[in-house]
Design a protein around this motif. Structure first.
Motif, PDB file in Angstrom:
ATOM      1  N   ALA A  76       0.816  -1.224   0.000  1.00 26.73           N
ATOM      2  CA  ALA A  76       0.000   0.000   0.000  1.00 26.73           C
ATOM      3  C   ALA A  76       0.844   1.265   0.000  1.00 26.73           C
ATOM      4  O   ALA A  76       0.307   2.363  -0.212  1.00 26.73           O
ATOM      5  N   GLY A  77       2.149   1.131   0.245  1.00 25.68           N
ATOM      6  CA  GLY A  77       2.996   2.316   0.331  1.00 25.68           C
ATOM      7  C   GLY A  77       2.598   3.219   1.477  1.00 25.68           C
ATOM      8  O   GLY A  77       2.582   4.444   1.353  1.00 25.68           O
ATOM      9  N   ARG A  78       2.313   2.633   2.626  1.00 24.52           N
ATOM     10  CA  ARG A  78       1.807   3.394   3.771  1.00 24.52           C
ATOM     11  C   ARG A  78       2.733   3.219   4.978  1.00 24.52           C
ATOM     12  O   ARG A  78       3.031   2.099   5.393  1.00 24.52           O
ATOM     13  N   LEU A  79       3.167   4.335   5.535  1.00 22.43           N
ATOM     14  CA  LEU A  79       4.009   4.350   6.738  1.00 22.43           C
ATOM     15  C   LEU A  79       3.178   4.872   7.903  1.00 22.43           C
ATOM     16  O   LEU A  79       2.617   5.972   7.831  1.00 22.43           O
ATOM     17  N   THR A  80       3.117   4.091   8.967  1.00 19.70           N
ATOM     18  CA  THR A  80       2.338   4.479  10.151  1.00 19.70           C
ATOM     19  C   THR A  80       3.271   4.649  11.336  1.00 19.70           C
ATOM     20  O   THR A  80       3.999   3.724  11.717  1.00 19.70           O
ATOM     21  N   LEU A  81       3.267   5.835  11.912  1.00 19.57           N
ATOM     22  CA  LEU A  81       4.003   6.117  13.136  1.00 19.57           C
ATOM     23  C   LEU A  81       2.982   6.317  14.251  1.00 19.57           C
ATOM     24  O   LEU A  81       2.125   7.205  14.153  1.00 19.57           O
ATOM     25  N   LYS A  84       4.855  16.689  17.158  1.00 15.63           N
ATOM     26  CA  LYS A  84       4.744  17.052  15.740  1.00 15.63           C
ATOM     27  C   LYS A  84       5.705  16.171  14.948  1.00 15.63           C
ATOM     28  O   LYS A  84       6.883  16.060  15.267  1.00 15.63           O
ATOM     29  N   VAL A  85       5.171  15.546  13.881  1.00 16.63           N
ATOM     30  CA  VAL A  85       5.969  14.645  13.042  1.00 16.63           C
ATOM     31  C   VAL A  85       6.058  15.247  11.651  1.00 16.63           C
ATOM     32  O   VAL A  85       5.033  15.540  11.020  1.00 16.63           O
ATOM     33  N   SER A  86       7.306  15.438  11.158  1.00 17.61           N
ATOM     34  CA  SER A  86       7.536  16.016   9.838  1.00 17.61           C
ATOM     35  C   SER A  86       8.154  14.971   8.922  1.00 17.61           C
ATOM     36  O   SER A  86       9.091  14.270   9.312  1.00 17.61           O
ATOM     37  N   LEU A  87       7.614  14.870   7.710  1.00 15.28           N
ATOM     38  CA  LEU A  87       8.177  13.993   6.683  1.00 15.28           C
ATOM     39  C   LEU A  87       9.184  14.790   5.876  1.00 15.28           C
ATOM     40  O   LEU A  87       8.844  15.806   5.261  1.00 15.28           O
ATOM     41  N   LEU A  88      10.440  14.349   5.889  1.00 17.35           N
ATOM     42  CA  LEU A  88      11.524  15.061   5.219  1.00 17.35           C
ATOM     43  C   LEU A  88      12.026  14.261   4.032  1.00 17.35           C
ATOM     44  O   LEU A  88      12.108  13.031   4.079  1.00 17.35           O
ATOM     45  N   CYS A  89      12.372  14.978   2.968  1.00 18.77           N
ATOM     46  CA  CYS A  89      13.028  14.384   1.807  1.00 18.77           C
ATOM     47  C   CYS A  89      14.208  15.265   1.448  1.00 18.77           C
ATOM     48  O   CYS A  89      14.033  16.453   1.150  1.00 18.77           O
ATOM     49  N   ILE A 113      -0.152   8.836   9.769  1.00 19.52           N
ATOM     50  CA  ILE A 113       0.043   8.035   8.556  1.00 19.52           C
ATOM     51  C   ILE A 113       0.574   8.917   7.430  1.00 19.52           C
ATOM     52  O   ILE A 113       0.096  10.043   7.216  1.00 19.52           O
ATOM     53  N   PHE A 114       1.588   8.380   6.721  1.00 19.00           N
ATOM     54  CA  PHE A 114       2.131   9.026   5.523  1.00 19.00           C
ATOM     55  C   PHE A 114       2.123   8.007   4.383  1.00 19.00           C
ATOM     56  O   PHE A 114       2.429   6.827   4.579  1.00 19.00           O
ATOM     57  N   ASP A 115       1.795   8.480   3.183  1.00 22.10           N
ATOM     58  CA  ASP A 115       1.828   7.641   1.981  1.00 22.10           C
ATOM     59  C   ASP A 115       3.161   7.842   1.272  1.00 22.10           C
ATOM     60  O   ASP A 115       3.443   8.937   0.749  1.00 22.10           O
ATOM     61  N   ILE A 116       3.994   6.780   1.256  1.00 25.17           N
ATOM     62  CA  ILE A 116       5.335   6.861   0.675  1.00 25.17           C
ATOM     63  C   ILE A 116       5.539   5.644  -0.215  1.00 25.17           C
ATOM     64  O   ILE A 116       5.460   4.498   0.263  1.00 25.17           O
ATOM     65  N   PRO A 117       5.799   5.800  -1.513  1.00 29.24           N
ATOM     66  CA  PRO A 117       6.072   4.656  -2.381  1.00 29.24           C
ATOM     67  C   PRO A 117       7.335   3.917  -1.927  1.00 29.24           C
ATOM     68  O   PRO A 117       8.258   4.528  -1.369  1.00 29.24           O
ATOM     69  N   PRO A 118       7.411   2.613  -2.159  1.00 26.63           N
ATOM     70  CA  PRO A 118       8.587   1.842  -1.725  1.00 26.63           C
ATOM     71  C   PRO A 118       9.891   2.355  -2.316  1.00 26.63           C
ATOM     72  O   PRO A 118      10.938   2.306  -1.660  1.00 26.63           O
ATOM     73  N   ASN A 157      10.829   5.284  -2.758  1.00 24.13           N
ATOM     74  CA  ASN A 157      11.280   6.515  -2.103  1.00 24.13           C
ATOM     75  C   ASN A 157      11.632   6.329  -0.636  1.00 24.13           C
ATOM     76  O   ASN A 157      12.001   7.310   0.029  1.00 24.13           O
ATOM     77  N   MET A 158      11.558   5.123  -0.130  1.00 29.62           N
ATOM     78  CA  MET A 158      11.799   4.910   1.302  1.00 29.62           C
ATOM     79  C   MET A 158      13.239   5.172   1.712  1.00 29.62           C
ATOM     80  O   MET A 158      13.517   5.482   2.877  1.00 29.62           O
ATOM     81  N   ASP A 159      14.174   5.047   0.759  1.00 27.79           N
ATOM     82  CA  ASP A 159      15.571   5.304   1.114  1.00 27.79           C
ATOM     83  C   ASP A 159      15.937   6.776   0.977  1.00 27.79           C
ATOM     84  O   ASP A 159      17.098   7.151   1.171  1.00 27.79           O
ATOM     85  N   GLN A 160      14.958   7.625   0.647  1.00 22.28           N
ATOM     86  CA  GLN A 160      15.223   9.053   0.487  1.00 22.28           C
ATOM     87  C   GLN A 160      14.527   9.907   1.540  1.00 22.28           C
ATOM     88  O   GLN A 160      14.773  11.110   1.600  1.00 22.28           O
ATOM     89  N   VAL A 161      13.671   9.321   2.344  1.00 23.11           N
ATOM     90  CA  VAL A 161      12.895  10.104   3.302  1.00 23.11           C
ATOM     91  C   VAL A 161      13.333   9.788   4.727  1.00 23.11           C
ATOM     92  O   VAL A 161      13.986   8.778   5.001  1.00 23.11           O
ATOM     93  N   SER A 162      12.975  10.673   5.627  1.00 27.44           N
ATOM     94  CA  SER A 162      13.191  10.462   7.055  1.00 27.44           C
ATOM     95  C   SER A 162      12.090  11.193   7.805  1.00 27.44           C
ATOM     96  O   SER A 162      11.356  12.013   7.241  1.00 27.44           O
ATOM     97  N   LEU A 163      11.963  10.886   9.080  1.00 31.99           N
ATOM     98  CA  LEU A 163      10.933  11.500   9.927  1.00 31.99           C
ATOM     99  C   LEU A 163      11.605  12.269  11.053  1.00 31.99           C
ATOM    100  O   LEU A 163      12.505  11.750  11.722  1.00 31.99           O
ATOM    101  N   LEU A 164      11.161  13.482  11.249  1.00 31.68           N
ATOM    102  CA  LEU A 164      11.612  14.303  12.370  1.00 31.68           C
ATOM    103  C   LEU A 164      10.491  14.366  13.386  1.00 31.68           C
ATOM    104  O   LEU A 164       9.398  14.862  13.083  1.00 31.68           O
ATOM    105  N   ILE A 165      10.735  13.857  14.588  1.00 29.63           N
ATOM    106  CA  ILE A 165       9.732  13.844  15.656  1.00 29.63           C
ATOM    107  C   ILE A 165      10.104  14.929  16.657  1.00 29.63           C
ATOM    108  O   ILE A 165      11.171  14.865  17.285  1.00 29.63           O
TER     109      ILE A 165
END
Length: 414
Positions: free
Chosen positions: A261-266, A288-293, A319-324, A326-334
């Motif tokens: 589904a390309g779905r990341l759940t924190l 606050k959770v930020s999706l970074l690329c 929940i964030f929608d991230i294609p597989p 792109n998973m090696d290009q993103v990170s999460l800032l909590i």
């Protein structure tokens, strides 16, 4: 013709030298003969090694060569000039001087680590009342923090991870070897002692400005010296520190990724021992959770606000929608924030997870990818926001050439 003239001049020079030697009664005959042989040998060598005149560009080239090469004084078998044999200290490398400097440059760092001093305290556990007694006895050889060459030391005592209960000794004026002899009592069940840590922070009191931190001691294992049934005396080195290393608290959250589904759940579960930001000694925290690329913020989401607490519980999913791909290009800032109704919301602390994160943040991310569709939960210590911004700046351009991130927004500002 020139050679004949040169030979004639040489012979006349030799005859003159011999005449001078004959008129000098102080010079022995052996010396006179050796002088004559030496001059004749030198003349023959000079005749055999006549060099063509150098052009101006060669002279300029020689001028740019290092002085140590001495191109114009090559050895053709003749004796070197007497000047070259005279010892001189100019231009000569002395390794012993460089060795001494390198040792001296390292000594201040070693001394700085040794001049934080020592602290002596005792521990005793009352099994009947379930109370741990910490008695601060004395400190020794503390560094001077004041201009007068002394300090005004005092000690803060925590029993981690609980920071709500904090004790502090009296301030001792103008001394580097204070004697405190003060006891403090922490109610704690016996079964929790194994998970508790004793944190002692030594400060220098300043009436007109912020108090300077001298150093700290963290006792990881309370049963290190004994079973605490009797009062046990412990000496510890005070480790150099400028700020208390465990001031911001921790956050627990889980990560789960569904590749199909390309779905990341924190899921933000809870926080503990957060830093108090309000005058009341509490905070109003939210997450606050930020999706970074590539270090740029694409999306941000946040939890609800919990009022007047340092240990909030959330259990809220983000929940964030991230294609597989792109998973090696993103990170999460909590970011754990303190809500303020009047002014700006303040950042208590942050943590980061992703492929390019460090330590636990990278390990947690890799564990999530290794076990898809399974929630992976961990505690993460919070750090200051400045440290996290340095990480973004150092790694933001790692994937810029790929250009696969959709329309990034400017980086977040605290």
């Amino acid at each position: 013709m020139a050679d004949k003239l040169k030979d004639t001049g040489t012979i006349s020079f030799l005859e003159a030298a011999v005449k001078i030697s004959h008129t000098s009664p102080d010079i022995p005959a052996e010396v006179q003969m050796s002088m004559k042989d030496h001059i004749m040998r030198r003349t023959r060598i000079q005749r055999q090694t006549t060099e063509p005149a150098s052009s101006t560009r060669h002279i300029s080239f020689k001028r740019h060569l290092p002085r140590q090469m001495h191109v114009s004084s090559m050895d053709y078998g003749m004796d070197p000039p007497a000047v070259a044999e005279q010892p001189t200290s100019i231009g000569r490398i002395k390794p012993e001087l460089y060795k001494q400097k390198s040792v001296d440059s390292e000594d201040p760092k070693k001394e700085a680590a040794k001049t934080c001093g020592k602290i002596n305290f005792t521990l005793k556990y009352d099994y009947e009342n379930e109370t741990l007694t910490v008695r601060i006895l004395r400190a020794f050889d503390l560094p001077a923090k004041d201009f007068c060459g002394s300090s005004d030391p005092y000690v803060k005592i925590y029993l981690l991870p609980d920071r709500k209960r904090k004790f502090q000794t009296r301030v001792h004026r103008k001394t580097l070897n204070p004697t405190f002899d003060e006891s403090f009592h922490f109610p704690v069940p016996h079964e929790e002692l194994a998970s508790r840590k004793l944190h002692l922070s030594v400060f220098d009191f300043d009436r007109f400005s912020r108090h300077d931190m001298i150093g700290e001691v963290i006792l990881e294992n309370l049963f290190e010296a004994s079973d605490l049934s009797r009062e046990t005396s412990i000496w510890k080195d005070i480790q150099y520190a400028t700020t208390e290393s465990v001031d911001l608290g921790e956050i627990m959250f889980s990560l789960c990724y569904l590749p199909t589904a390309g779905r990341l759940t924190l899921t933000v579960i809870k926080c503990r021992n957060l830093k108090a930001m309000d005058i009341t000694g509490y905070s109003d925290p939210y997450v606050k959770v930020s999706l970074l690329c590539d270090g740029r913020r694409l999306k941000k989401k946040k939890t609800t606000i919990k009022k007047n607490t340092l240990n909030p519980t959330y259990n809220e999913a983000i929940i964030f929608d991230i294609p597989p791909e792109n998973m090696d290009q993103v990170s999460l800032l909590i970011s754990v924030m303190d809500y303020d109704r009047v002014g700006h919301n303040e950042i208590i602390g942050v943590c980061r997870v992703g492929v390019n994160a460090e330590g636990l943040g990278r390990d947690h991310w890799n564990e999530m990818l290794a076990y898809p569709r399974k929630p992976i939960a961990h505690w993460h210590p919070l750090v200051e926001v400045k440290k996290s911004f340095k990480e973004w700046q150092g790694r933001a351009a790692s994937f810029d050439s790929q250009g696969s991130c959709p329309s990034p927004k400017p980086p977040p500002t605290p």
